[in-house]
Write an enzyme that holds these catalytic residues in place. Structure first.
Site, mmCIF file in Angstrom:
data_model
loop_
_atom_site.group_PDB
_atom_site.id
_atom_site.type_symbol
_atom_site.label_atom_id
_atom_site.label_comp_id
_atom_site.label_asym_id
_atom_site.label_seq_id
_atom_site.Cartn_x
_atom_site.Cartn_y
_atom_site.Cartn_z
ATOM 1 N N ASP A 255 -6.514 -3.299 6.075
ATOM 2 C CA ASP A 255 -5.861 -2.647 4.948
ATOM 3 C C ASP A 255 -5.197 -3.772 4.158
ATOM 4 O O ASP A 255 -5.172 -4.919 4.592
ATOM 5 C CB ASP A 255 -4.851 -1.609 5.463
HETATM 6 C C1 GLC Z 1 -3.389 0.634 0.468
HETATM 7 C C2 GLC Z 1 -3.847 1.792 1.303
HETATM 8 C C3 GLC Z 1 -5.345 1.885 1.433
HETATM 9 C C4 GLC Z 1 -5.998 1.412 0.145
HETATM 10 C C5 GLC Z 1 -5.698 -0.066 0.019
HETATM 11 C C6 GLC Z 1 -6.260 -0.644 -1.296
HETATM 12 O O1 GLC Z 1 -2.241 0.048 1.019
HETATM 13 O O2 GLC Z 1 -3.250 1.935 2.592
HETATM 14 O O3 GLC Z 1 -5.670 3.254 1.708
HETATM 15 O O4 GLC Z 1 -7.394 1.640 0.175
HETATM 16 O O5 GLC Z 1 -4.308 -0.357 0.094
HETATM 17 O O6 GLC Z 1 -5.552 -0.136 -2.373
#
Ligand code: GLC
Length: 753
Positions: A255
């Site tokens: 993430d």
């Molecule tokens: C965020 C989210 C994830 C998302 C990623 C990119 O923190 O937890 O679901 O796809 O970052 O934006």
């Protein structure tokens, strides 16, 4: 010696891998900024897909293109307006995950995501960072709107259909957040402490179903720890379970963050660090040079990424149009929302409306209508139809004076809300994260009498918003605000006093308290956050153009404190300090760690086993018609188990019925829930009097429970009962069947090694 420089092709991945330098390999394992950089200096060239969340690195020398990763689960999230470009790049805001799951219709989900995936393709991206599919462990998780259900089977099957629809376009997904990311509170550092059985049977089971059935291109590891180890650095989870047990062959990306454990992540099988930082490349290079990362581990991950890249539209040089058919997709979004929303109450056939009724439209949310949640799950759509526009568009007349009152309140509140402006990163983040909802407004004292006299029906829209970065609150969120409660009471008293009906529309992102007020409404419709065309979809159902057939993918409890995780879910506790992962600090229960004390008893597994009354049970949903179930049968054969049931439309209008198949296991051995969802199916649109026989297939493995002592899934031999149900509390037919021989399905190892 000149470096060999084969150009990447699907059939020469090994050759290209061999030709790569250590620097190039490390670069490919770390996300890149989209902006073009030459000798460390950005060229100022516009990024390929503005607003996309991340990318993988380009290595021109070897013909390795950059690939683009874009959010989110309700539709692609990109910048709609771009400097110096008079074209717009709006995307369709489709129904949120919870509404898709409410359809209990995998064909509908596939159709929606075929359209959603087309927008990913035509806007030049390669992967949609979706679906969000963490289990609804607790109603207050801020991101439940993105997720599907409290039950792993429903969640896994909906996720599989979602992935198949997206990937049918030749683009990829990133099923997330793997794993056990069931709260937003301290999401980046918190430790989810789960027993192996609950982990396997509940929190991983939906991901397992999805990986085995739909072959997702990528998986996104979550921010949190699992039993003390960050998931992105957890070899047991990412390699033993995901790859060895389930046969996953795609790539794992983190993430969006930058933890210090880059080396551990590479070794654990987390192939890609997103969004990527130069320090991470250096850490990998240093670790390979010191031997901490072996060449095999490095090349294994690089190989995975090259195998992913050759599948992408970017690698294939797809000429994307930047012009997907948004009109057609809006239509698909509207139809899907109408066929997924849930009719919770309909006393004396209050609904459907005739269409000639004069409507007193109450609630600020009738104007401030919520199409989706906040954060990365939000979409930049061109418009969102609100309830007032939808009713007027459908030819209803509404009470003008009441409408003007709400518009005045809306304009005033919006003016205040927009006070958080400024281009500084903090203001932007506040606006991005909070997308705050305008709270309900008081009605003038003496207006209800004449409003009830001069209108035919009251329609009250209650709205909620929620999203990434924070969990919901108990007071004034799960529970109604005092203003909402007063509104409902006053409207109900006034309209019922003159024999007129009250209909409530719940435009919410997650479960709220309903038991204390539902009797004040004659009908209750639950569209959740239904996308940009959702209000039109609500009107289609109010008018009976679509007969509602959605059913709850989670339980509505009577009280928040009936929820099994209520005692250890941090409902909105403020974190009094930002946990510094590098410095010793006091460990705070439910903030630094959360104990999943309830084990497998999540949702209906808890309420049915312990005979706890609920406000609306899992799987519940009404129709404008009625259905009868008959001829229950279960056949056990070598190739699997088939349960069949006949469903007949015994009412006066056409409709569809989602049938749930619960199974109770023989007593003895492991303690088990009273019953567990093992399959489901939905009829076609049945005309009055028409019948359809539904078949539901599953295997002995689908009946298995996880035995920690033997580290294996086990299916006991003995007498089982299949329940054919309209909801967890509404068993219509049942059939006994036997499993002659017990089976054991050992797993690779537990998740901690
Ligand atoms: C965020 C989210 C994830 C998302 C990623 C990119 O923190 O937890 O679901 O796809 O970052 O934006």
């Amino acid at each position: 010696m000149a470096l060999a420089q084969p150009r990447l092709r699907p059939d020469n991945v090994d050759e290209v891998l061999k030709a790569m330098t250590l620097e190039e390999k490390a670069t490919l394992l770390v996300g890149a900024a989209q902006a073009k950089v030459v000798n460390g200096v950005p060229t100022g060239e516009a990024p390929k897909v503005q607003g996309a969340a991340g990318a993988t690195a380009e290595i021109e020398r070897l013909g390795i293109p950059m690939t683009i990763l874009a959010d989110g689960p309700a539709g692609i999230r990109i910048e709609p307006i771009r400097p110096g470009d008079d074209k717009t790049y709006y995307a369709t805001a489709f129904p949120v995950g919870t509404l898709l799951a409410s359809s209990w219709d995998v064909d509908l989900v596939r159709k929606v995501t075929e359209a959603m995936g087309n927008e990913v393709l035509e806007y030049g991206a390669d992967v949609l960072l979706a679906p969000g599919m963490n289990i609804h462990r607790n109603p207050l998780c801020g991101r439940n709107f993105e997720y599907f259900s409290e039950d792993p089977l429903l969640s896994g099957k909906i996720a599989s259909a979602y992935v198949q629809g997206i990937q049918s376009n030749g683009v990829g997904v990133s099923i997330k957040h793997f794993a056990v990311n069931n709260q937003e509170q301290n999401r980046e550092w918190g430790d989810s402490r789960v027993g192996e059985r609950a982990l396997r049977e509940i929190y991983l089971k939906n991901f397992e179903i999805c990986v085995r059935e739909s072959n997702p291109w990528t998986v996104m590891s979550s921010y949190n720890k699992l039993n003390g180890i960050f998931t992105q650095q957890n070899y047991g989870l990412l390699t033993n379970i995901l790859r060895h047990d389930w046969g996953f062959s795609g790539i794992v990306m983190t993430d969006w963050g930058c933890k210090v454990g880059t080396v551990d992540a590479v070794k654990a099988g987390n192939d890609l660090m997103e969004p990527g930082a130069p320090i991470e490349i250096q850490r990998i290079i240093d670790a390979v040079n010191s031997g901490e990362i072996s060449t095999d581990e490095l090349d294994r991950n690089v190989h995975n990424i090259l195998q992913y890249i050759v599948k992408t539209p970017s690698f294939k040089g797809y000429k994307y149009s930047n012009a997907p058919d948004l009109k057609a997709h809006a239509e698909i979004a509207r139809r899907a929302a109408a066929n997924s929303m849930i009719l919770l109450r309909n006393m004396d056939n209050t609904l459907p409306f005739k269409g000639s009724e004069k409507v007193a439209l109450f609630g600020i949310s009738s104007i401030d209508f919520v199409s989706g949640g906040t954060g990365s799950g939000d979409v930049n759509e061109e418009y969102t139809v609100n309830m007032e526009q939808a009713l007027l568009g459908a030819g209803f007349s509404i009470d003008e004076e009441l409408s003007q009152y709400y518009h005045r309140c809306y304009d005033k509140a919006h003016a205040q809300k927009d006070l958080v402006t400024g281009d500084d990163p903090v203001s932007k983040m506040i606006m991005w994260f909070n997308g705050s909802k305008i709270p309900e407004v008081e009605l003038p004292e003496d207006c209800l009498g004449f409003l009830a006299d001069r209108n035919d029906v009251a329609l009250v829209v209650l709205g909620r918003n929620a999203g990434e970065g924070s969990d919901r609150k108990l007071r004034d969120d799960f529970e109604l605000t005092s203003v909402e409660s007063a509104l409902l009471t006053r409207v109900s008293n006034a309209f019922r006093a003159v024999g007129k009906k009250v209909v409530v529309v719940l435009n919410i992102g997650g479960v709220i308290e309903t038991a204390s007020w539902k009797n004040r409404a004659d009908a209750i419709l639950l569209p959740w956050s239904p996308g940009q065309e959702g209000a039109n979809a609500v009107t289609d159902v109010l008018l009976g153009k679509v007969n509602p057939s959605g059913k709850l993918p989670m339980t509505f409890p009577i009280s928040y404190f009936d929820v099994p995780s209520a005692t250890n879910f941090p409902y909105g506790k403020e974190v009094n300090e930002t946990p510094n992962p590098w410095a010793p600090k006091k460990v705070r229960e439910n903030i630094d760690y959360t104990d999943y004390d309830e084990g497998i008893y999540v949702g209906y597994r808890h309420y049915t086993t312990n005979n706890i009354e609920v406000s609306y049970p899992f799987g519940y949903g009404m129709s404008y018609t009625t259905f009868e179930y008959s001829k229950p049968m279960v056949k056990v054969a070598a190739e699997g188990i088939t349960a069949t049931i006949t469903v007949t439309n015994t009412g006066s209008v056409a409709g569809r019925e989602a049938v749930q198949l619960y199974v109770s296991a023989p007593a003895g051995g492991l303690d088990k829930p009273k019953m567990e969802l093992r399959s489901f199916a939905k009829t076609a649109l049945l005309a009055p009097g028409e019948s359809q026989s539904l078949s539901m297939n599953f295997t002995p493995y689908d009946l298995a429970s996880f035995n920690e002592a033997s580290n294996a899934f086990e299916t006991a031999s003995g007498a089982y009962t299949a329940f054919f149900a309209a909801s967890a509390d509404d068993i219509r037919e049942k059939a006994a069947f036997k499993i002659a021989k017990a089976s054991s399905y050992p797993v690779w190892t537990d998740s901690s090694k």
